[in-house]
Design an enzyme around this catalytic site. Structure first.
Site, PDB file in Angstrom:
ATOM      1  N   TYR A  49       0.897  -1.413  -0.095  1.00  0.00           N
ATOM      2  CA  TYR A  49      -0.353  -0.107  -0.042  1.00  0.00           C
ATOM      3  C   TYR A  49       1.082   1.296   0.199  1.00  0.00           C
ATOM      4  O   TYR A  49       1.870   0.715   0.446  1.00  0.00           O
ATOM      5  CB  TYR A  49      -0.995   0.395   0.954  1.00  0.00           C
TER       6      TYR A  49
ATOM      7  N   ASP B 228      -1.538  -7.180   7.296  1.00  0.00           N
ATOM      8  CA  ASP B 228      -2.282  -5.882   6.705  1.00  0.00           C
ATOM      9  C   ASP B 228      -3.918  -6.884   6.314  1.00  0.00           C
ATOM     10  O   ASP B 228      -3.190  -7.155   5.481  1.00  0.00           O
ATOM     11  CB  ASP B 228      -2.047  -5.017   6.091  1.00  0.00           C
TER      12      ASP B 228
ATOM     13  N   LYS C 255     -12.716   0.437   5.042  1.00  0.00           N
ATOM     14  CA  LYS C 255     -12.590  -0.337   4.217  1.00  0.00           C
ATOM     15  C   LYS C 255     -13.337  -1.188   4.293  1.00  0.00           C
ATOM     16  O   LYS C 255     -14.686  -0.767   4.327  1.00  0.00           O
ATOM     17  CB  LYS C 255     -11.380  -0.931   3.041  1.00  0.00           C
TER      18      LYS C 255
HETATM   19  C1  LIG Z   1      -6.446   2.115   3.031  1.00  0.00           C
HETATM   20  C2  LIG Z   1      -5.408   1.051   3.225  1.00  0.00           C
HETATM   21  C3  LIG Z   1      -4.269   1.576   4.289  1.00  0.00           C
HETATM   22  C4  LIG Z   1      -4.139   3.007   4.832  1.00  0.00           C
HETATM   23  O1  LIG Z   1      -5.650   3.264   5.891  1.00  0.00           O
HETATM   24  P1  LIG Z   1      -6.086   4.583   5.766  1.00  0.00           P
HETATM   25  O2  LIG Z   1      -7.201   4.023   6.603  1.00  0.00           O
HETATM   26  O3  LIG Z   1      -6.679   4.927   4.753  1.00  0.00           O
HETATM   27  O4  LIG Z   1      -5.520   5.132   6.844  1.00  0.00           O
HETATM   28  C5  LIG Z   1      -3.427   0.716   4.432  1.00  0.00           C
HETATM   29  N1  LIG Z   1      -3.331  -0.550   4.467  1.00  0.00           N
HETATM   30  C6  LIG Z   1      -4.169  -0.608   3.334  1.00  0.00           C
HETATM   31  C7  LIG Z   1      -3.863  -2.377   2.933  1.00  0.00           C
HETATM   32  C8  LIG Z   1      -5.316  -0.128   2.740  1.00  0.00           C
HETATM   33  O5  LIG Z   1      -5.717  -0.144   1.554  1.00  0.00           O
END
Ligand SMILES: *Cc1c(COP(=O)(O)O)cnc(C)c1O
Length: 387
Positions: A98, A170, A195
């Site tokens: 990311y 993640d 997300k």
């Molecule tokens: C969006 C995202 C992030 C960061 O998260 P935010 O809520 O935008 O700060 C980290 N890892 C992944 C895989 C993401 O899609």
């Protein structure tokens, strides 16, 4: 209890006074002490706050962890995790990462003397070569975004454990509904709850889930000390979203699979990157370690000149960053989400100027296909006229 039931019931049996089915928003930062040396369990809201606590208990249970920590964003969660490390420490990290995580590691953590090496985390030999006495952890994304590369979580976790390293996953793209890395031997799970967990493109949030008493206590210390915590209103919104996670993920998966198969046969499309497709290189590992597939995939067009008109002609699908919400969004990684990743790395992993990423929403698949059909036809017509 099955995960569908856990999700639907988040916070609904916890409110002791009125019996409210939804846990209320406790909009308070200070809590009265019964007497000297006594506490209700709540003192000051940065340390612990009732609405956030219900969310955190649910997150720990869903991910099979010992503790969870709700943060003001996914990046705040990652920053809090990285505060585990000290000057001189080194991390091994997924290559197709990311963009914001890459930026945090390269532009900020390096100032504190914490460095990272990026590698294909399926290549255990390459990882062993990069491992030094200063290496403290492995950070993986699986699937990665946008190229949907799959890493064997169990294999990496056991490799890391043998070397005394932490494994951090993640899990934003699959959520605990489809994949639970702590059950596969990892130590920390991080989510951009903005997300799929939130799911409605309306709340920015992050979650950390830890396994083990000592690590959980250390994370509680960092969460409170750094203070990038989630407020009560956003904690409520996130729980509200999570209640329907099971239904949404099943529909995202169904739509994404249907549309990925449609695009695979389209004359203007060269390749579709989606682990549910049998020809995807990570298909078998994905099936082994997860119970389903995410709602995003990427596809490469045959001609870069199609990109601009497609993004102009899509109507139902919005041209927007982010992913994981009920509304379908399409993005152009090379110039948007991945702009902070150097060109050499982007090219090495295949984030080129013909690649589009599609976060498939929960609309009807027929309507989404019709929208793509007309946008692809319009692009072809315009390009044809130019020739
Ligand atoms: C969006 C995202 C992030 C960061 O998260 P935010 O809520 O935008 O700060 C980290 N890892 C992944 C895989 C993401 O899609």
């Amino acid at each position: 209890m099955k995960i569908e039931s856990q999700l639907a019931q988040i916070g609904s049996i916890k409110e002791p006074v009125t019996g409210a089915v939804n846990f209320p928003i406790y909009q308070a930062t200070a809590f009265r002490h019964p007497k000297l040396g006594e506490s209700t369990g709540f003192d000051y809201a940065r340390t612990k706050s009732p609405t956030r606590s219900v969310l955190e208990e649910a997150a720990a249970q869903l991910e099979a962890g010992d503790a969870a920590f709700a943060c003001s964003s996914g990046m705040a969660a990652l920053q809090t995790i990285f505060a585990l490390f000290s000057q001189g420490d080194h991390l091994i990290v997924s290559l197709d990462l990311y963009g914001g995580t890459y930026r945090l590691l390269e532009r900020i953590m390096t100032r504190f003397g914490v460095t990272a090496s990026y590698v294909d985390t399926n290549d255990i030999d390459a990882m062993s070569e990069l491992c030094t006495p200063n290496t403290k952890a492995v950070l993986i994304e699986t699937p990665t975004n946008p190229l949907m590369m799959i890493t064997d979580i169990e294999r990496v976790a056991s490799w890391a454990k043998a070397r005394g390293l932490l494994t951090i996953v993640d899990n934003t793209l699959l959520t605990p509904f489809f994949q639970r890395p702590l059950e596969l031997g990892c130590d920390i799970v991080i989510h951009s709850a903005t997300k799929y967990l939130g799911g409605h493109n309306d709340v920015l949030a992050g979650l950390i889930v830890t396994k083990g008493k000592e690590l959980s206590a250390e994370m509680a210390f960092l969460h409170n000390s750094i203070g990038a915590v989630l407020g009560p209103q956003d904690s409520y919104l996130l729980m509200r979203g999570m209640k329907t996670l099971a239904l949404r993920m099943e529909r995202h998966q169904y739509n994404a699979t249907t549309i990925a198969n449609y695009l695979l046969k389209h004359e203007s499309v060269e390749e579709v990157y989606y682990p549910a497709l049998p020809h995807h290189p990570g298909h078998e590992i994905q099936n082994k370690q997860s119970s389903g597939n995410t709602g995003i995939f990427s596809f490469r067009l045959k001609d870069a000149r199609y990109v601009e008109p497609i993004l102009r002609h899509i109507k139902l699908i919005a041209f927007a960053e982010s992913l994981g919400g009920v509304e379908s969004l399409m993005t152009y990684p090379a110039v948007q989400t991945h702009a902070d990743i150097p060109l050499e790395i982007r090219q090495a992993i295949g984030v080129d100027d013909r690649l589009l990423r599609f976060s498939v929403g929960i609309e009807h698949a027929d309507d989404l296909i019709a929208d793509l059909e007309q946008a692809l036809a319009a692009a072809k017509r315009e390009i044809g006229e130019e020739l």
